[in-house]
Write a protein that holds these residues in place. Structure first.
Motif, PDB file in Angstrom:
ATOM      1  N   SER A   1       0.803  -1.359   0.239  1.00 31.02           N
ATOM      2  CA  SER A   1       0.041  -0.231   0.454  1.00 31.02           C
ATOM      3  C   SER A   1       0.720   1.759  -0.080  1.00 31.02           C
ATOM      4  N   ASN A   2       0.343   2.536  -0.143  1.00 30.59           N
ATOM      5  CA  ASN A   2       1.148   3.541  -0.212  1.00 30.59           C
ATOM      6  C   ASN A   2       0.558   4.309   0.760  1.00 30.59           C
ATOM      7  N   GLY A   3       1.172   5.183   1.300  1.00 34.01           N
ATOM      8  CA  GLY A   3       1.210   6.304   1.889  1.00 34.01           C
ATOM      9  C   GLY A   3       1.697   5.855   3.568  1.00 34.01           C
ATOM     10  N   ALA A   4       3.468   6.703   4.191  1.00 35.67           N
ATOM     11  CA  ALA A   4       3.654   6.743   5.209  1.00 35.67           C
ATOM     12  C   ALA A   4       2.820   6.491   6.064  1.00 35.67           C
ATOM     13  N   GLN A   5       1.528   6.294   6.981  1.00 36.50           N
ATOM     14  CA  GLN A   5       0.518   5.777   8.076  1.00 36.50           C
ATOM     15  C   GLN A   5       0.343   4.845   7.491  1.00 36.50           C
ATOM     16  N   THR A   6       0.560   3.858   6.413  1.00 31.44           N
ATOM     17  CA  THR A   6       0.368   2.263   6.648  1.00 31.44           C
ATOM     18  C   THR A   6       1.406   1.705   6.151  1.00 31.44           C
ATOM     19  N   LEU A   7       1.521   0.535   6.686  1.00 29.31           N
ATOM     20  CA  LEU A   7       2.640  -0.563   7.037  1.00 29.31           C
ATOM     21  C   LEU A   7       2.153  -1.487   5.777  1.00 29.31           C
ATOM     22  N   GLN A   8       3.613  -1.430   5.223  1.00 36.05           N
ATOM     23  CA  GLN A   8       4.132  -1.846   3.810  1.00 36.05           C
ATOM     24  C   GLN A   8       4.280  -3.056   3.800  1.00 36.05           C
ATOM     25  N   PHE A   9       3.840  -4.151   4.334  1.00 41.56           N
ATOM     26  CA  PHE A   9       3.767  -5.513   4.947  1.00 41.56           C
ATOM     27  C   PHE A   9       5.175  -5.822   3.429  1.00 41.56           C
TER      28      PHE A   9
ATOM     29  N   ALA B   1      11.347 -10.994  13.408  1.00 37.90           N
ATOM     30  CA  ALA B   1      10.241 -10.355  12.634  1.00 37.90           C
ATOM     31  C   ALA B   1       9.316 -11.059  12.005  1.00 37.90           C
ATOM     32  N   LEU B   2       9.753 -11.848  10.609  1.00 37.92           N
ATOM     33  CA  LEU B   2       9.191 -12.936   9.836  1.00 37.92           C
ATOM     34  C   LEU B   2       8.092 -13.079  10.152  1.00 37.92           C
ATOM     35  N   ASP B   3       8.242 -14.182  11.789  1.00 41.75           N
ATOM     36  CA  ASP B   3       7.909 -14.733  11.832  1.00 41.75           C
ATOM     37  C   ASP B   3       6.114 -13.659  12.787  1.00 41.75           C
ATOM     38  N   ILE B   4       6.270 -12.738  12.619  1.00 41.17           N
ATOM     39  CA  ILE B   4       5.587 -11.735  13.449  1.00 41.17           C
ATOM     40  C   ILE B   4       4.896 -11.305  12.341  1.00 41.17           C
ATOM     41  N   MET B   5       5.179 -12.029  11.100  1.00 37.30           N
ATOM     42  CA  MET B   5       4.307 -11.460  10.698  1.00 37.30           C
ATOM     43  C   MET B   5       3.465 -12.213   9.028  1.00 37.30           C
ATOM     44  N   GLY B   6       4.044 -13.466   9.600  1.00 37.09           N
ATOM     45  CA  GLY B   6       3.035 -14.729   9.758  1.00 37.09           C
ATOM     46  C   GLY B   6       3.601 -15.180   8.127  1.00 37.09           C
ATOM     47  N   GLN B   7       5.293 -14.823   7.680  1.00 35.14           N
ATOM     48  CA  GLN B   7       6.374 -15.070   7.074  1.00 35.14           C
ATOM     49  C   GLN B   7       7.809 -16.448   7.364  1.00 35.14           C
ATOM     50  N   LEU B   8       6.873 -16.274   8.157  1.00 36.28           N
ATOM     51  CA  LEU B   8       8.306 -17.621   8.367  1.00 36.28           C
ATOM     52  C   LEU B   8       9.192 -18.549   7.834  1.00 36.28           C
TER      53      LEU B   8
ATOM     54  N   ILE C   1       9.040  -3.246  13.960  1.00 31.92           N
ATOM     55  CA  ILE C   1       7.695  -3.938  13.629  1.00 31.92           C
ATOM     56  C   ILE C   1       6.819  -4.835  15.235  1.00 31.92           C
ATOM     57  N   GLY C   2       8.479  -4.623  16.075  1.00 33.40           N
ATOM     58  CA  GLY C   2       7.806  -5.420  17.126  1.00 33.40           C
ATOM     59  C   GLY C   2       7.088  -4.200  17.994  1.00 33.40           C
ATOM     60  N   GLY C   3       7.286  -3.269  18.120  1.00 31.71           N
ATOM     61  CA  GLY C   3       6.837  -2.467  18.533  1.00 31.71           C
ATOM     62  C   GLY C   3       4.753  -2.487  17.929  1.00 31.71           C
ATOM     63  N   LEU C   4       4.875  -1.884  16.854  1.00 28.77           N
ATOM     64  CA  LEU C   4       3.645  -2.117  16.123  1.00 28.77           C
ATOM     65  C   LEU C   4       2.779  -3.532  16.471  1.00 28.77           C
ATOM     66  N   SER C   5       3.402  -4.068  16.792  1.00 26.05           N
ATOM     67  CA  SER C   5       3.088  -4.945  17.626  1.00 26.05           C
ATOM     68  C   SER C   5       1.850  -5.261  18.761  1.00 26.05           C
ATOM     69  N   LEU C   6       2.889  -4.972  19.518  1.00 29.13           N
ATOM     70  CA  LEU C   6       2.380  -4.487  21.050  1.00 29.13           C
ATOM     71  C   LEU C   6       1.417  -3.315  21.024  1.00 29.13           C
TER      72      LEU C   6
ATOM     73  N   GLY D   1      -3.085  -7.636  11.617  1.00 25.91           N
ATOM     74  CA  GLY D   1      -1.878  -8.401  10.648  1.00 25.91           C
ATOM     75  C   GLY D   1      -0.828  -8.675  10.972  1.00 25.91           C
ATOM     76  N   LEU D   2      -0.609  -8.463  11.972  1.00 22.52           N
ATOM     77  CA  LEU D   2       0.622  -9.371  12.856  1.00 22.52           C
ATOM     78  C   LEU D   2       0.405  -9.587  13.995  1.00 22.52           C
ATOM     79  N   LYS D   3       0.998 -11.465  14.151  1.00 28.13           N
ATOM     80  CA  LYS D   3       0.970 -11.847  15.630  1.00 28.13           C
ATOM     81  C   LYS D   3       1.458 -10.445  16.266  1.00 28.13           C
ATOM     82  N   PRO D   4       0.239 -11.307  18.133  1.00 27.02           N
ATOM     83  CA  PRO D   4       1.097 -10.561  19.451  1.00 27.02           C
ATOM     84  C   PRO D   4       2.694 -11.264  19.828  1.00 27.02           C
ATOM     85  N   ILE D   5       3.033 -10.046  20.254  1.00 29.13           N
ATOM     86  CA  ILE D   5       4.244 -11.186  20.447  1.00 29.13           C
ATOM     87  C   ILE D   5       4.552 -10.306  22.653  1.00 29.13           C
ATOM     88  N   ASN D   6       5.579 -11.474  22.678  1.00 30.54           N
ATOM     89  CA  ASN D   6       6.014 -11.261  24.185  1.00 30.54           C
ATOM     90  C   ASN D   6       6.951 -10.216  24.928  1.00 30.54           C
ATOM     91  N   PRO D   7       6.087  -9.039  25.757  1.00 35.36           N
ATOM     92  CA  PRO D   7       7.037  -8.299  25.949  1.00 35.36           C
ATOM     93  C   PRO D   7       7.942  -8.081  26.404  1.00 35.36           C
TER      94      PRO D   7
END
Length: 341
Positions: free
Chosen positions: A17-25, A61-68, A303-308, A313-319
């Motif tokens: 997606s375009n735009g700075a405020q969209t995650l460029q997954f 990072a890839l695992d959080i995005m479901g792309q491991l 990516i970890g910060g966005l997950s928290l 679209g991101l898996k939960p991460i353990n803090p």
């Protein structure tokens, strides 16, 4: 960090997606896949001493995005195994380097991600960690004798992931040392007694207390206030007063506040805007701050910060352990975490 031999053939992956405020997954997925392909690149050669941690940053990072599954499990595990020192049991960042607690934790995190701890000599790892504890409870990072609260965290995190915390190190002495590194004026922690409070080291100490079930020893309101003061008008977080914001503190500060139940003390919306502004919309990846060059370190912590923050679209991460929560659940580990007051 060389991912060249670890990457599976790509099947594409959708439109960014375009735009700075969209995650460029998909840009970020591509960035991580391509990281380290130029082996004659100056940056690649100069970061050999970080390779193990680099692989941890990328795989997580890839695992959080479901792309491991974009990386080849077999080759990553083989690399990790080659880096275990046959004498000490610790792990080096790359073949031919000395073992160190930092890279030992990264290696164990990678193997936990792939559910492959049986591939290494875990008891040798435990002996390596135990052997680095000093009479005052602190830990050397390696045989050369540097002491730092980062190493206290690495030690207990490694032993926790290996399910070997009981009857291994002197936990009470370790707790006493970390407590001695607390600064009473702000509730923060430094690298050693008397050292300046720093958000990265605070994360290590709060994480240490989370893993040792000692969060009651932390003045969470005083420390939480100091941490929430790290948020700047840009929405980003810095690590100390009068410093610039940096995406990596989106992890160190945010994870500490999450563990302490004080995440609501900062503006999540402004922080998310700052993190997303640090994406490179052309190459993918995150930089330390808006407009700078991306790197794999800041990509994970962005990516970890966005997950928290609960980004879709991101898996939960353990803090506490900076790993996907499903892995921590699979291992049956329950780091202490305080509720919102």
């Amino acid at each position: 960090m060389d991912f060249t031999t670890f990457v599976k053939p790509s099947n594409g992956g959708g439109d960014a997606s375009n735009g700075a405020q969209t995650l460029q997954f998909w840009k970020h997925v591509e960035y991580i896949e391509n990281h380290g392909k130029q082996e004659d690149d100056y940056e690649y050669c100069m970061t050999e001493f970080l390779r193990m941690s680099g692989i941890y940053w990328g795989t997580t990072a890839l695992d959080i995005m479901g792309q491991l599954d974009r990386l080849e499990r077999k080759y990553i595990i083989e690399f990790v195994k080659r880096c275990q020192c046959p004498t000490t049991g610790g792990f080096a960042p790359c073949e031919g380097h000395d073992p160190h607690l930092l890279y030992t934790l990264s290696a164990v995190q990678i193997l936990c991600t792939y559910d492959a701890l049986e591939e290494i000599d875990c008891e040798a790892v435990v002996r390596f960690v135990v052997g680095l504890q000093q009479p005052d409870g602190s830990f050397f990072g390696d045989k050369w004798g540097e002491v730092d609260t980062r190493f206290s965290f690495c030690a207990v995190a490694t032993l926790t992931l290996l399910q070997r915390m009981n009857q291994s190190i002197d936990v009470e002495k370790a707790v006493k040392f970390v407590l001695s590194c607390c600064n009473q004026t702000d509730g923060g922690f430094g690298s050693k007694p008397g050292a300046e409070s720093h958000a990265g080291l605070i994360y290590c100490c709060v994480g240490f207390f989370s893993l040792t079930n000692r969060l009651h020893l932390v003045d969470v309101d005083k420390l939480g206030w100091w941490l929430c003061e790290r948020q700047l008008p840009s929405g980003g977080l810095n690590g100390r007063p009068e410093k610039l914001p940096d995406v990596c503190y989106s992890w160190w500060v945010l994870a500490s506040l999450t563990i302490m139940g004080r995440l609501h003390w900062i503006s999540s919306e402004k922080l998310q805007q700052f993190i997303l502004s640090c994406q490179d919309s052309e190459t993918g990846g995150f930089s330390d701050r808006t407009g700078n060059m991306p790197d794999i370190f800041h990509t994970l912590f962005g990516i970890g910060g966005l997950s928290l923050l609960g980004h879709s679209g991101l898996k939960p991460i353990n803090p506490t352990l900076c790993m996907p929560q499903y892995i921590i659940d699979r291992l049956g580990i329950e780091p202490q975490r305080l509720g919102r007051p």
